[in-house]
Design a protein around this motif. Structure first.
Motif, mmCIF file in Angstrom:
data_model
loop_
_atom_site.group_PDB
_atom_site.id
_atom_site.type_symbol
_atom_site.label_atom_id
_atom_site.label_comp_id
_atom_site.label_asym_id
_atom_site.label_seq_id
_atom_site.Cartn_x
_atom_site.Cartn_y
_atom_site.Cartn_z
ATOM 1 N N PHE A 44 0.822 -1.211 0.000
ATOM 2 C CA PHE A 44 0.000 0.000 0.000
ATOM 3 C C PHE A 44 0.857 1.262 0.000
ATOM 4 C CE2 PHE A 44 -2.135 3.419 2.385
ATOM 5 C CZ PHE A 44 -3.181 3.664 1.510
ATOM 6 N N GLY A 45 1.893 1.285 0.850
ATOM 7 C CA GLY A 45 2.720 2.488 0.951
ATOM 8 C C GLY A 45 3.405 2.826 -0.354
ATOM 9 N N PHE A 46 3.909 1.808 -1.045
ATOM 10 C CA PHE A 46 4.585 2.046 -2.316
ATOM 11 C C PHE A 46 3.645 2.689 -3.331
ATOM 12 C CE2 PHE A 46 5.356 0.436 -6.643
ATOM 13 C CZ PHE A 46 6.588 0.999 -6.885
ATOM 14 N N HIS A 47 2.459 2.087 -3.521
ATOM 15 C CA HIS A 47 1.534 2.607 -4.529
ATOM 16 C C HIS A 47 0.954 3.960 -4.128
ATOM 17 C CE1 HIS A 47 1.553 -1.719 -5.722
ATOM 18 N NE2 HIS A 47 1.571 -1.166 -6.909
ATOM 19 N N PHE A 48 0.703 4.150 -2.839
ATOM 20 C CA PHE A 48 0.155 5.427 -2.375
ATOM 21 C C PHE A 48 1.091 6.577 -2.726
ATOM 22 C CE2 PHE A 48 -0.277 8.766 0.829
ATOM 23 C CZ PHE A 48 -1.638 9.014 0.776
ATOM 24 N N LEU A 49 2.370 6.433 -2.355
ATOM 25 C CA LEU A 49 3.329 7.508 -2.636
ATOM 26 C C LEU A 49 3.604 7.640 -4.133
ATOM 27 C CD1 LEU A 49 5.931 7.184 0.271
ATOM 28 C CD2 LEU A 49 4.077 8.833 0.001
ATOM 29 N N LEU A 50 3.622 6.525 -4.852
ATOM 30 C CA LEU A 50 3.884 6.597 -6.286
ATOM 31 C C LEU A 50 2.788 7.375 -7.005
ATOM 32 C CD1 LEU A 50 5.458 5.864 -8.818
ATOM 33 C CD2 LEU A 50 4.253 3.663 -8.852
ATOM 34 N N PHE A 51 1.527 7.119 -6.663
ATOM 35 C CA PHE A 51 0.437 7.819 -7.335
ATOM 36 C C PHE A 51 0.382 9.291 -6.934
ATOM 37 C CE2 PHE A 51 -1.672 3.514 -7.885
ATOM 38 C CZ PHE A 51 -1.337 3.448 -9.233
ATOM 39 N N ILE A 52 0.763 9.596 -5.695
ATOM 40 C CA ILE A 52 0.878 11.002 -5.305
ATOM 41 C C ILE A 52 1.947 11.681 -6.159
ATOM 42 C CG2 ILE A 52 1.583 12.574 -3.458
ATOM 43 C CD1 ILE A 52 -1.172 11.464 -3.021
ATOM 44 N N ALA A 53 3.075 11.000 -6.342
ATOM 45 C CA ALA A 53 4.167 11.560 -7.148
ATOM 46 C C ALA A 53 3.740 11.780 -8.593
ATOM 47 C CB ALA A 53 5.377 10.627 -7.093
ATOM 48 N N LEU A 54 3.040 10.810 -9.175
ATOM 49 C CA LEU A 54 2.636 10.925 -10.569
ATOM 50 C C LEU A 54 1.617 12.031 -10.794
ATOM 51 C CD1 LEU A 54 2.372 7.124 -11.506
ATOM 52 C CD2 LEU A 54 4.184 8.733 -12.115
ATOM 53 N N ARG A 55 0.944 12.433 -9.723
ATOM 54 C CA ARG A 55 -0.018 13.533 -9.837
ATOM 55 C C ARG A 55 0.647 14.888 -9.713
ATOM 56 N NH1 ARG A 55 -5.705 12.411 -6.697
ATOM 57 N NH2 ARG A 55 -6.435 10.680 -7.993
ATOM 58 N N HIS A 56 1.759 14.971 -9.005
ATOM 59 C CA HIS A 56 2.328 16.272 -8.656
ATOM 60 C C HIS A 56 3.731 16.505 -9.208
ATOM 61 C CE1 HIS A 56 -1.008 17.303 -6.032
ATOM 62 N NE2 HIS A 56 -0.968 16.075 -5.561
ATOM 63 N N ALA A 57 4.238 15.602 -10.025
ATOM 64 C CA ALA A 57 5.528 15.799 -10.688
ATOM 65 C C ALA A 57 5.401 15.300 -12.116
ATOM 66 C CB ALA A 57 6.639 15.049 -9.947
ATOM 67 N N PRO A 58 6.265 15.745 -13.019
ATOM 68 C CA PRO A 58 6.231 15.200 -14.379
ATOM 69 C C PRO A 58 6.330 13.681 -14.343
ATOM 70 C CG PRO A 58 7.682 17.099 -14.258
ATOM 71 C CD PRO A 58 7.291 16.781 -12.848
ATOM 72 N N PRO A 59 5.375 12.958 -14.922
ATOM 73 C CA PRO A 59 5.287 11.508 -14.733
ATOM 74 C C PRO A 59 6.553 10.737 -15.097
ATOM 75 C CG PRO A 59 3.282 12.339 -15.733
ATOM 76 C CD PRO A 59 4.254 13.476 -15.717
ATOM 77 N N VAL A 60 7.179 11.061 -16.231
ATOM 78 C CA VAL A 60 8.352 10.284 -16.652
ATOM 79 C C VAL A 60 9.495 10.485 -15.673
ATOM 80 C CG1 VAL A 60 10.106 10.030 -18.451
ATOM 81 C CG2 VAL A 60 7.701 10.261 -19.078
ATOM 82 N N GLU A 61 9.738 11.744 -15.280
ATOM 83 C CA GLU A 61 10.813 12.015 -14.326
ATOM 84 C C GLU A 61 10.504 11.404 -12.964
ATOM 85 O OE1 GLU A 61 9.515 14.071 -16.425
ATOM 86 O OE2 GLU A 61 11.034 15.356 -17.360
ATOM 87 N N ALA A 62 9.235 11.448 -12.541
ATOM 88 C CA ALA A 62 8.855 10.828 -11.269
ATOM 89 C C ALA A 62 9.076 9.326 -11.329
ATOM 90 C CB ALA A 62 7.397 11.141 -10.949
ATOM 91 N N ASN A 63 8.759 8.725 -12.465
ATOM 92 C CA ASN A 63 8.978 7.296 -12.640
ATOM 93 C C ASN A 63 10.462 6.969 -12.572
ATOM 94 O OD1 ASN A 63 7.854 4.705 -13.107
ATOM 95 N ND2 ASN A 63 8.503 4.795 -15.229
ATOM 96 N N LEU A 64 11.286 7.838 -13.139
ATOM 97 C CA LEU A 64 12.736 7.651 -13.088
ATOM 98 C C LEU A 64 13.228 7.656 -11.642
ATOM 99 C CD1 LEU A 64 15.572 7.512 -14.254
ATOM 100 C CD2 LEU A 64 15.488 9.985 -14.581
ATOM 101 N N VAL A 65 12.762 8.632 -10.858
ATOM 102 C CA VAL A 65 13.154 8.689 -9.450
ATOM 103 C C VAL A 65 12.682 7.437 -8.723
ATOM 104 C CG1 VAL A 65 12.831 9.931 -7.274
ATOM 105 C CG2 VAL A 65 13.208 11.204 -9.401
#
Length: 283
Positions: free
Chosen positions: A71-92
Protein backbone atom coordinates in the motif's frame (compact mmCIF):
# COMPACT_ATOMS: atom_id res chain seq x y z
CA UNK A 1 20.35 -20.31 -13.69
CA UNK A 2 19.07 -20.53 -10.11
CA UNK A 3 15.40 -20.82 -9.12
CA UNK A 4 15.62 -17.42 -7.38
CA UNK A 5 16.81 -15.78 -10.60
CA UNK A 6 14.01 -17.41 -12.60
CA UNK A 7 11.37 -16.25 -10.11
CA UNK A 8 12.81 -12.73 -10.11
CA UNK A 9 12.89 -12.58 -13.92
CA UNK A 10 9.29 -13.80 -14.10
CA UNK A 11 8.18 -11.06 -11.68
CA UNK A 12 10.17 -8.49 -13.65
CA UNK A 13 8.53 -9.64 -16.90
CA UNK A 14 5.08 -9.15 -15.39
CA UNK A 15 6.00 -5.73 -13.99
CA UNK A 16 7.16 -4.81 -17.47
CA UNK A 17 3.52 -4.97 -18.63
CA UNK A 18 2.26 -2.56 -15.96
CA UNK A 19 2.94 0.66 -17.88
CA UNK A 20 1.14 -0.60 -20.99
CA UNK A 21 -1.84 -1.83 -18.98
CA UNK A 22 -1.83 1.40 -16.99
CA UNK A 23 -1.81 3.45 -20.20
CA UNK A 24 -4.86 1.54 -21.43
CA UNK A 25 -6.62 2.24 -18.11
CA UNK A 26 -5.42 5.83 -17.64
CA UNK A 27 -9.03 7.04 -17.64
CA UNK A 28 -9.65 5.26 -14.32
CA UNK A 29 -8.78 6.93 -10.99
CA UNK A 30 -5.43 5.48 -9.84
CA UNK A 31 -6.53 4.42 -6.35
CA UNK A 32 -9.58 2.65 -7.81
CA UNK A 33 -7.38 0.80 -10.28
CA UNK A 34 -4.86 -0.14 -7.59
CA UNK A 35 -7.49 -1.26 -5.10
CA UNK A 36 -9.35 -3.46 -7.56
CA UNK A 37 -6.16 -4.94 -9.01
CA UNK A 38 -4.66 -5.76 -5.60
CA UNK A 39 -7.86 -7.42 -4.43
CA UNK A 40 -8.07 -9.46 -7.64
CA UNK A 41 -4.42 -10.43 -7.25
CA UNK A 42 -5.06 -11.70 -3.71
CA UNK A 43 -7.48 -14.31 -5.11
CA UNK A 44 -4.47 -16.33 -6.28
CA UNK A 45 -3.66 -17.23 -2.68
CA UNK A 46 -7.19 -18.31 -1.73
CA UNK A 47 -6.74 -22.01 -2.68
CA UNK A 48 -3.74 -22.21 -0.33
CA UNK A 49 -5.80 -20.60 2.44
CA UNK A 50 -8.66 -23.05 1.90
CA UNK A 51 -6.18 -25.93 2.21
CA UNK A 52 -4.46 -24.45 5.25
CA UNK A 53 -6.17 -21.75 7.31
CA UNK A 54 -2.80 -20.85 8.87
CA UNK A 55 -1.45 -19.56 5.54
CA UNK A 56 -2.72 -16.08 6.44
CA UNK A 57 -1.96 -16.40 10.16
CA UNK A 58 0.95 -13.95 10.27
CA UNK A 59 2.13 -11.85 13.22
CA UNK A 60 0.90 -8.23 13.32
CA UNK A 61 4.45 -7.01 12.60
CA UNK A 62 4.58 -9.06 9.40
CA UNK A 63 1.15 -7.87 8.27
CA UNK A 64 2.18 -4.28 8.97
CA UNK A 65 5.29 -4.79 6.84
CA UNK A 66 3.19 -6.18 3.97
CA UNK A 67 0.80 -3.22 4.08
CA UNK A 68 3.78 -0.86 4.32
CA UNK A 69 5.21 -2.37 1.14
CA UNK A 70 2.19 -2.90 -1.11
CA UNK A 71 0.00 0.00 0.00
CA UNK A 72 2.72 2.49 0.95
CA UNK A 73 4.58 2.05 -2.32
CA UNK A 74 1.53 2.61 -4.53
CA UNK A 75 0.15 5.43 -2.37
CA UNK A 76 3.33 7.51 -2.64
CA UNK A 77 3.88 6.60 -6.29
CA UNK A 78 0.44 7.82 -7.34
CA UNK A 79 0.88 11.00 -5.30
CA UNK A 80 4.17 11.56 -7.15
CA UNK A 81 2.64 10.92 -10.57
CA UNK A 82 -0.02 13.53 -9.84
CA UNK A 83 2.33 16.27 -8.66
CA UNK A 84 5.53 15.80 -10.69
CA UNK A 85 6.23 15.20 -14.38
CA UNK A 86 5.29 11.51 -14.73
CA UNK A 87 8.35 10.28 -16.65
CA UNK A 88 10.81 12.02 -14.33
CA UNK A 89 8.85 10.83 -11.27
CA UNK A 90 8.98 7.30 -12.64
CA UNK A 91 12.74 7.65 -13.09
CA UNK A 92 13.15 8.69 -9.45
CA UNK A 93 10.95 5.76 -8.41
CA UNK A 94 13.29 3.40 -10.26
CA UNK A 95 15.97 4.17 -7.71
CA UNK A 96 14.52 1.25 -5.74
CA UNK A 97 16.77 -1.41 -7.34
CA UNK A 98 19.79 0.74 -6.49
CA UNK A 99 18.47 1.17 -2.95
CA UNK A 100 18.11 -2.61 -2.65
CA UNK A 101 21.75 -3.14 -3.56
CA UNK A 102 23.26 -0.43 -1.34
CA UNK A 103 20.88 -0.89 1.63
CA UNK A 104 21.26 -4.68 1.80
CA UNK A 105 24.37 -4.58 4.04
CA UNK A 106 22.66 -1.98 6.27
CA UNK A 107 19.32 -3.74 6.71
CA UNK A 108 20.41 -7.38 6.47
CA UNK A 109 23.02 -8.85 8.84
CA UNK A 110 25.88 -10.83 7.38
CA UNK A 111 25.97 -9.12 4.00
CA UNK A 112 28.68 -6.85 2.67
CA UNK A 113 28.73 -4.53 -0.33
CA UNK A 114 31.45 -5.44 -2.80
CA UNK A 115 32.92 -2.76 -5.11
CA UNK A 116 31.56 -4.66 -8.12
CA UNK A 117 28.06 -4.49 -6.60
CA UNK A 118 28.31 -0.69 -6.60
CA UNK A 119 29.64 -0.60 -10.16
CA UNK A 120 26.86 -2.90 -11.38
CA UNK A 121 24.20 -0.93 -9.48
CA UNK A 122 25.30 2.41 -10.92
CA UNK A 123 25.63 0.90 -14.40
CA UNK A 124 22.13 -0.49 -14.17
CA UNK A 125 20.69 2.78 -12.94
CA UNK A 126 22.36 4.59 -15.85
CA UNK A 127 20.66 2.18 -18.24
CA UNK A 128 17.29 2.66 -16.54
CA UNK A 129 17.71 6.43 -16.77
CA UNK A 130 18.55 6.27 -20.48
CA UNK A 131 15.55 4.02 -21.21
CA UNK A 132 13.06 6.24 -19.42
CA UNK A 133 14.51 9.56 -20.60
CA UNK A 134 14.59 8.17 -24.14
CA UNK A 135 10.88 7.42 -23.88
CA UNK A 136 10.30 10.97 -22.62
CA UNK A 137 12.03 12.45 -25.66
CA UNK A 138 9.75 10.41 -27.92
CA UNK A 139 6.59 12.00 -26.54
CA UNK A 140 5.19 15.34 -25.41
CA UNK A 141 6.65 16.85 -22.28
CA UNK A 142 4.56 17.41 -19.20
CA UNK A 143 4.75 20.96 -17.92
CA UNK A 144 1.73 21.40 -15.65
CA UNK A 145 3.12 19.61 -12.60
CA UNK A 146 4.98 20.79 -9.54
CA UNK A 147 8.37 19.43 -8.57
CA UNK A 148 7.66 18.73 -4.91
CA UNK A 149 6.17 15.48 -6.17
CA UNK A 150 9.68 14.07 -6.48
CA UNK A 151 9.75 13.63 -2.68
CA UNK A 152 6.98 11.00 -2.60
CA UNK A 153 8.59 9.36 -5.66
CA UNK A 154 11.81 9.02 -3.67
CA UNK A 155 9.78 7.76 -0.70
CA UNK A 156 8.07 5.09 -2.81
CA UNK A 157 11.47 3.87 -4.03
CA UNK A 158 12.76 3.59 -0.46
CA UNK A 159 9.59 1.79 0.68
CA UNK A 160 9.78 -0.95 -1.96
CA UNK A 161 13.50 -1.50 -1.47
CA UNK A 162 13.25 -1.61 2.33
CA UNK A 163 10.12 -3.81 2.21
CA UNK A 164 11.90 -6.28 -0.07
CA UNK A 165 14.88 -6.45 2.28
CA UNK A 166 12.93 -6.48 5.55
CA UNK A 167 10.93 -9.52 4.48
CA UNK A 168 14.14 -11.39 5.34
CA UNK A 169 14.17 -9.90 8.87
CA UNK A 170 10.65 -10.80 10.04
CA UNK A 171 9.56 -14.26 11.13
CA UNK A 172 9.22 -16.62 8.21
CA UNK A 173 5.82 -16.51 6.52
CA UNK A 174 4.34 -18.53 3.64
CA UNK A 175 4.26 -16.87 0.24
CA UNK A 176 0.46 -17.23 0.32
CA UNK A 177 0.43 -14.47 2.97
CA UNK A 178 1.22 -12.02 0.16
CA UNK A 179 -2.44 -12.43 -0.76
CA UNK A 180 -3.43 -11.09 2.66
CA UNK A 181 -1.08 -8.12 2.19
CA UNK A 182 -2.68 -7.41 -1.18
CA UNK A 183 -6.25 -7.80 0.10
CA UNK A 184 -5.78 -5.39 3.02
CA UNK A 185 -3.80 -2.96 0.84
CA UNK A 186 -6.50 -3.12 -1.81
CA UNK A 187 -9.19 -2.26 0.74
CA UNK A 188 -7.11 0.72 1.94
CA UNK A 189 -6.67 1.88 -1.68
CA UNK A 190 -10.43 1.71 -2.25
CA UNK A 191 -10.96 3.76 0.91
CA UNK A 192 -8.57 6.35 -0.54
CA UNK A 193 -10.57 6.26 -3.77
CA UNK A 194 -13.82 6.89 -1.91
CA UNK A 195 -12.30 9.80 0.01
CA UNK A 196 -10.06 11.43 -2.59
CA UNK A 197 -11.25 10.56 -6.08
CA UNK A 198 -14.40 10.98 -8.18
CA UNK A 199 -16.60 7.95 -8.74
CA UNK A 200 -16.09 6.02 -11.98
CA UNK A 201 -17.91 3.27 -13.87
CA UNK A 202 -16.08 0.42 -15.60
CA UNK A 203 -16.91 -1.12 -18.95
CA UNK A 204 -16.52 -4.81 -19.75
CA UNK A 205 -13.22 -4.01 -21.48
CA UNK A 206 -12.06 -2.13 -18.37
CA UNK A 207 -12.84 -5.10 -16.15
CA UNK A 208 -10.87 -7.40 -18.45
CA UNK A 209 -7.80 -5.17 -18.36
CA UNK A 210 -8.11 -4.60 -14.60
CA UNK A 211 -8.29 -8.37 -14.11
CA UNK A 212 -5.16 -8.87 -16.23
CA UNK A 213 -3.43 -6.18 -14.18
CA UNK A 214 -4.49 -7.83 -10.93
CA UNK A 215 -3.52 -11.35 -11.97
CA UNK A 216 -0.19 -10.18 -13.45
CA UNK A 217 1.87 -7.17 -12.31
CA UNK A 218 -0.20 -6.51 -9.17
CA UNK A 219 -0.78 -10.17 -8.37
CA UNK A 220 1.43 -13.03 -9.52
CA UNK A 221 4.46 -10.72 -9.68
CA UNK A 222 4.34 -10.15 -5.91
CA UNK A 223 4.20 -13.89 -5.18
CA UNK A 224 7.09 -14.58 -7.57
CA UNK A 225 9.08 -11.69 -6.08
CA UNK A 226 8.63 -13.11 -2.58
CA UNK A 227 9.75 -16.56 -3.70
CA UNK A 228 12.84 -15.01 -5.31
CA UNK A 229 13.73 -13.05 -2.17
CA UNK A 230 13.31 -16.13 0.01
CA UNK A 231 15.75 -18.12 -2.12
CA UNK A 232 18.27 -15.62 -3.48
CA UNK A 233 20.74 -12.85 -2.76
CA UNK A 234 18.90 -9.54 -2.40
CA UNK A 235 21.83 -7.62 -3.91
CA UNK A 236 21.84 -9.67 -7.10
CA UNK A 237 18.04 -9.60 -7.35
CA UNK A 238 18.12 -5.82 -6.94
CA UNK A 239 20.49 -5.51 -9.90
CA UNK A 240 18.31 -7.80 -12.05
CA UNK A 241 15.41 -5.44 -11.29
CA UNK A 242 16.91 -2.87 -13.63
CA UNK A 243 15.45 -4.93 -16.47
CA UNK A 244 11.98 -3.71 -15.40
CA UNK A 245 12.12 -0.16 -16.85
CA UNK A 246 13.75 -1.53 -19.99
CA UNK A 247 11.03 -4.15 -20.50
CA UNK A 248 8.31 -1.64 -19.69
CA UNK A 249 9.67 0.94 -22.12
CA UNK A 250 10.23 -1.62 -24.90
CA UNK A 251 6.68 -2.95 -24.60
CA UNK A 252 5.28 0.57 -24.66
CA UNK A 253 7.21 1.21 -27.86
CA UNK A 254 5.66 -1.89 -29.45
CA UNK A 255 2.16 -0.97 -28.29
CA UNK A 256 2.51 2.62 -29.49
CA UNK A 257 4.39 1.53 -32.66
CA UNK A 258 7.39 3.75 -32.00
CA UNK A 259 10.65 2.83 -33.77
CA UNK A 260 13.64 1.47 -31.85
CA UNK A 261 16.02 4.27 -30.89
CA UNK A 262 19.73 4.27 -30.06
CA UNK A 263 18.87 5.20 -26.45
CA UNK A 264 16.88 1.99 -25.97
CA UNK A 265 19.68 -0.07 -27.54
CA UNK A 266 22.26 1.54 -25.23
CA UNK A 267 19.99 1.07 -22.23
CA UNK A 268 19.61 -2.62 -23.06
CA UNK A 269 23.37 -3.07 -23.20
CA UNK A 270 23.98 -1.28 -19.88
CA UNK A 271 21.17 -3.02 -18.00
CA UNK A 272 22.00 -6.51 -19.21
CA UNK A 273 25.70 -5.91 -18.51
CA UNK A 274 24.86 -4.82 -14.97
CA UNK A 275 22.64 -7.86 -14.41
CA UNK A 276 25.34 -10.27 -15.61
CA UNK A 277 28.03 -8.48 -13.61
CA UNK A 278 26.00 -8.47 -10.41
CA UNK A 279 25.00 -12.12 -10.75
CA UNK A 280 28.67 -13.16 -10.87
CA UNK A 281 29.72 -11.41 -7.66
CA UNK A 282 30.33 -13.81 -4.81
CA UNK A 283 28.94 -13.00 -1.38
Amino acid sequence: MSAATLYALAAIALWGTLASLGASLSHLPPFLLTGLALMIGSVMSWPAVLRNRKAWAVPPRTLALGIYGLFGFHFLLFIALRHAPPVEANLVNYLWPLFMVVLAPVLLPGLSLRPLHMVAALLGFAGAAIAILGARNAGPATTDATYWGFLPALGSAFIWASYSLWTKRVAGFPTAAIGLFGLVSGVLALVCHALLEPQASLTASDWLLVSLCGLGPLGAAFFLWDMALKRGDARQIGILSYITPLASTALLMVVTQRPLSWTIALAAFLILSAAVMGSRVRA
